[in-house]
Design an enzyme around this catalytic site. Structure first.
Site, PDB file in Angstrom:
ATOM      1  N   ARG A   1       3.200  13.072  33.214  1.00  0.00           N
ATOM      2  CA  ARG A   1       2.552  12.296  34.278  1.00  0.00           C
ATOM      3  C   ARG A   1       1.763  11.113  33.702  1.00  0.00           C
ATOM      4  O   ARG A   1       0.689  10.762  34.179  1.00  0.00           O
ATOM      5  CB  ARG A   1       1.649  13.183  35.143  1.00  0.00           C
ATOM      6  CG  ARG A   1       2.358  14.355  35.786  1.00  0.00           C
ATOM      7  CD  ARG A   1       3.439  13.905  36.768  1.00  0.00           C
ATOM      8  NE  ARG A   1       4.177  15.055  37.292  1.00  0.00           N
ATOM      9  CZ  ARG A   1       5.362  15.453  36.844  1.00  0.00           C
ATOM     10  NH1 ARG A   1       5.956  14.804  35.850  1.00  0.00           N
ATOM     11  NH2 ARG A   1       5.974  16.487  37.368  1.00  0.00           N
TER      12      ARG A   1
ATOM     13  N   SER B   1       1.674  17.390  45.113  1.00  0.00           N
ATOM     14  CA  SER B   1       1.104  18.287  44.109  1.00  0.00           C
ATOM     15  C   SER B   1      -0.271  17.781  43.683  1.00  0.00           C
ATOM     16  O   SER B   1      -0.410  16.647  43.224  1.00  0.00           O
ATOM     17  CB  SER B   1       2.045  18.349  42.904  1.00  0.00           C
ATOM     18  OG  SER B   1       1.536  19.209  41.921  1.00  0.00           O
TER      19      SER B   1
ATOM     20  N   GLU C   1      -3.658  15.728  39.456  1.00  0.00           N
ATOM     21  CA  GLU C   1      -2.529  14.798  39.367  1.00  0.00           C
ATOM     22  C   GLU C   1      -2.700  13.712  40.414  1.00  0.00           C
ATOM     23  O   GLU C   1      -2.387  12.548  40.172  1.00  0.00           O
ATOM     24  CB  GLU C   1      -1.220  15.558  39.598  1.00  0.00           C
ATOM     25  CG  GLU C   1       0.021  14.694  39.599  1.00  0.00           C
ATOM     26  CD  GLU C   1       1.285  15.525  39.733  1.00  0.00           C
ATOM     27  OE1 GLU C   1       2.196  15.086  40.450  1.00  0.00           O
ATOM     28  OE2 GLU C   1       1.369  16.600  39.122  1.00  0.00           O
TER      29      GLU C   1
END
Length: 302
Positions: free
Chosen positions: A172, A222, A292
């Site tokens: 990420r 998420s 995230e």
């Protein structure tokens, strides 16, 4: 900011003033943007960026506002939505897509041209710009596996091209985050595949996503990064907080890694629920969950 001055200097650009960002975010929360701009191409984006710098106003660039939470106080300065910069072009085994193009749309263009490699992204609810910025991934695939190059704009308005080997891909993570670059477009190298096999894989992944994820409610996707050696959802379940609600937002009973807006929730509900889950998971496991999702904007001033 002076509305007349903005309209005079950016006459051709679609601009709204004091616009509620909750109308655009996937969470359906967020306060107003002082100025919300919708550039249609790189030239218009560059004009907005340079004008904002000239008058010393901040600006925030968004793709399609999926994996983020805008606080209830909104965003000062310019918010720039790239949803109208959405071209998708195929050249042999390569696809080049503008930052505002929707990931799902790009995967279907790949399917139509029997190109394989992009199937993993068929259900990720984001734009190309956001996906590249975050090195988005799912079901064993990620942007790093297929990206060839990325065109970006610096905060000064300069346009650069970054090759895949210079992207500093991580979990990420990309160099775009380090340098605060704005993704303009990306080129992907795919492979020739069988149409029926590609379609079957996309249908399989879409079915899995529908089974496991709470797509029936507004959410930011998420919420937490996957801790090394663990799964965020399992840690949340083990901490006993799945289903916990603050205000109108709750930890999804369908997938503990998601937080859903079930009853007119606010950004503060999201932020407070994230902090609560982090605290309880740490108490239970000693692991600190990192977000995230991006949390942006101002709190409401009391």
């Amino acid at each position: 900011m002076n509305k007349i001055e903005i309209e005079k200097n950016l006459p051709e650009i679609n601009i709204k003033f004091n616009e509620k960002l909750s109308n655009y975010t996937f969470t359906k929360v967020g306060g107003s943007a002082d100025v919300l701009a919708f550039p249609k191409n790189e030239d218009e984006l560059q004009k907005i960026v340079k004008f904002a710098n000239q008058i010393d106003e901040p600006f925030l660039v968004l793709g399609n506002a999926s994996n983020l939470i805008i606080r209830d106080g909104g965003v000062r300065g310019f918010v720039i939505l790239l949803e109208e910069m959405n071209s998708i072009e195929v050249d042999g085994y390569s696809i080049e897509a503008s930052a505002g193009a929707i990931l799902k749309d790009v995967t279907y263009v790949a399917l139509e041209n029997s190109l394989t490699g992009f199937e993993f992204a068929c259900g990720i609810p984001g734009s190309i710009g956001g996906a590249v910025y975050m090195n988005a991934g799912a079901y064993g695939g990620e942007i790093a596996n297929i990206l060839s190059s990325c065109k970006v704009m610096t905060h000064a308005g300069e346009i650069l091209t970054i090759e895949a080997e210079d992207m500093k891909f991580g979990y990420r993570h990309t160099v775009l985050q380090d340098q605060d670059y704005i993704c303009l477009s990306a080129k992907f190298d795919l492979s020739a595949g069988d149409y029926k096999e590609i379609k079957s894989e996309m249908e399989r992944l879409t079915h899995l996503r529908e089974l496991k994820q709470p797509l029936e409610y507004p959410s930011c996707g998420s919420v937490f990064k996957r801790p090394e050696g663990h799964f965020a959802g399992k840690l949340i379940q083990d901490a006993g907080v799945q289903g916990h609600r603050i205000g109108g937002v709750e930890v999804s009973n369908k997938h503990a890694g998601f937080m859903v807006n079930v009853d007119s929730g606010t950004a503060s509900d999201y932020v407070n629920l994230i902090a609560y889950v982090q605290e309880k998971v740490f108490e239970s496991s000693g692991i600190h969950l990192e977000t995230e999702v991006k949390i942006l904007g101002d709190d409401i001033k009391l």
